[in-house]
Design an enzyme around this catalytic site. Structure first.
Site, PDB file in Angstrom:
ATOM      1  N   SER A   1      55.597  36.968  65.507  1.00 19.87           N
ATOM      2  CA  SER A   1      56.741  36.136  65.110  1.00 19.87           C
ATOM      3  C   SER A   1      56.906  36.202  63.599  1.00 19.87           C
ATOM      4  O   SER A   1      56.058  35.708  62.845  1.00 19.87           O
ATOM      5  CB  SER A   1      56.515  34.684  65.553  1.00 19.87           C
ATOM      6  N   SER A   2      57.997  36.806  63.147  1.00 19.56           N
ATOM      7  CA  SER A   2      58.226  36.965  61.711  1.00 19.56           C
ATOM      8  C   SER A   2      58.285  35.627  60.996  1.00 19.56           C
ATOM      9  O   SER A   2      57.644  35.427  59.962  1.00 19.56           O
ATOM     10  CB  SER A   2      59.536  37.745  61.478  1.00 19.56           C
ATOM     11  N   ASN A   3      59.043  34.665  61.542  1.00 13.70           N
ATOM     12  CA  ASN A   3      59.201  33.395  60.823  1.00 13.70           C
ATOM     13  C   ASN A   3      57.878  32.631  60.757  1.00 13.70           C
ATOM     14  O   ASN A   3      57.605  31.941  59.783  1.00 13.70           O
ATOM     15  CB  ASN A   3      60.336  32.557  61.434  1.00 13.70           C
TER      16      ASN A   3
ATOM     17  N   GLU B   1      64.751  42.277  65.567  1.00 17.30           N
ATOM     18  CA  GLU B   1      66.020  41.882  64.943  1.00 17.30           C
ATOM     19  C   GLU B   1      66.554  42.994  64.039  1.00 17.30           C
ATOM     20  O   GLU B   1      67.756  43.278  64.018  1.00 17.30           O
ATOM     21  CB  GLU B   1      65.857  40.592  64.138  1.00 17.30           C
TER      22      GLU B   1
ATOM     23  N   HIS C   1      66.635  37.936  69.593  1.00 24.82           N
ATOM     24  CA  HIS C   1      66.565  38.758  68.383  1.00 24.82           C
ATOM     25  C   HIS C   1      67.761  39.691  68.236  1.00 24.82           C
ATOM     26  O   HIS C   1      67.983  40.243  67.155  1.00 24.82           O
ATOM     27  CB  HIS C   1      65.286  39.597  68.393  1.00 24.82           C
TER      28      HIS C   1
END
EC number: 1.17.7.4
Length: 331
Positions: free
Chosen positions: A236-238, A139, A87
């Site tokens: 997990s963002s994605n 990130e 990240h």
């Protein structure tokens, strides 16, 4: 079909492709594995190398020790390698590592590093920088931490974009987190460009190819199925964005699960079709595990729906490249 198996309801599983590991995640995991092979255990990793418990637990079993901050590493272990997660980290972290005479390897995804460089270029050109992203995500913390505090301003929503008041009188520029929803980000960017026609955009889209490809595959599959499973971690963002994309694309039931044991089977009673994908930090073995779990309850037919080919690969850190070329050298 005869016997018990014949009594199972039919289920058409549409398997999204691309799915699962992206090149940045693949590289980060490889860095930890090769470091363990080259330097022995333990190898320290600051923050989860990628947001997936299964991956992290697997690396722990091989000898990786995960910490949130460098000062958690015992004084008598500071000669051991330290790896920074995919990240990215604020600039203060490698500076801290150098101050402690630590040997570190940076597993930051090259596409995240690209955003870091963009921020630095905008700053050198005396621009006021907006970062489109989610507060608190590693990130975002890493990207904002490339420059002094108060240099980068976070925009999370279209409302933020509508209400933002420039702070400096300098030209505006924007960058984005790499794992955002393509559609959400598009809306925010449209607001910013409408309000600030001279705002400087990235030369090339900041949202990474893997995020875009996985969302595109979900958009194709989601309207065709009764339910959708995204394999991935809640942090997990994605992966979270994939679930949201599935719902917006017309799937009545879209859920995020880490692995088969997390499935609430009541959610899938009476379905005849299922979409299945995985976030960029989820290994294929978890997808296979979920298909196997459905195969115990349904007569499963799996069809892959591919919307893009991915061939990209990223270089390893120089210190590990020879090992990757000759993996048996240490044996």
């Amino acid at each position: 079909m005869t016997g018990n198996h014949g009594a199972l309801p039919a289920l058409d599983v549409k398997l999204c492709a691309p799915r699962g590991f992206c090149a940045g995640v693949d590289r980060a995991i490889q860095i930890v594995e090769l470091a363990l092979e080259k330097f022995g255990r333990p190898v320290y990793v600051r923050h989860e190398i990628v947001h997936n418990r299964f991956v992290v637990d697997g690396l722990k079993a091989k000898g990786a020790v995960f910490v949130e901050e460098l000062d958690e590493i015992p004084a008598d272990q500071r000669d051991r390698p330290v790896i920074f997660s995919a990240h990215g980290v604020p600039k203060s972290v490698p500076e801290d590592a150098r101050g402690r005479n630590m040997f570190f390897l940076d597993a930051t995804c090259p596409l995240v590093s690209k955003v870091h460089k963009e921020a630095e270029i905008h700053d050198r050109r005396d621009r006021e920088i907006l970062l489109i992203g989610h507060a608190g995500h590693p990130e975002v913390i890493g990207t904002m931490g490339q420059l002094p505090e108060g240099t980068v301003f976070l925009i999370e929503t279209e409302e933020d974009a509508r209400n933002y008041q420039p702070r400096t009188g300098r030209q505006l520029a924007f960058i984005t987190q790499t794992t955002l929803s393509v559609d959400d980000t598009k809306g925010i960017v449209e607001v910013l460009k409408e309000r600030f026609p001279d705002i400087v955009a990235p030369h090339k889209e900041d949202i990474c190819y893997a995020t875009t490809n996985r969302q595109d595959a979900v958009k194709v599959v989601a309207p065709q199925v009764d339910a959708m499973i995204v394999v991935g971690a809640p942090n997990s963002s994605n992966s979270q964005r994939l679930r949201e994309v599935a719902e917006r694309a017309g799937c009545r039931k879209a859920v995020l699960v880490q692995r088969a044991s997390d499935i609430d089977w009541a959610d899938f009673e009476g379905i005849s079709s299922l979409g299945l994908t995985a976030g960029a930090s989820a290994p294929e073995t978890l997808v296979e595990e979920i298909i196997a779990a459905f195969a115990e309850r349904f007569t499963v037919t799996v069809n892959e729906v591919r919307t893009a080919e991915e061939t990209i690969a990223f270089n390893l850190p120089r210190e590990l490249r020879t090992m990757a070329d000759v993996p048996s050298a240490a044996e």
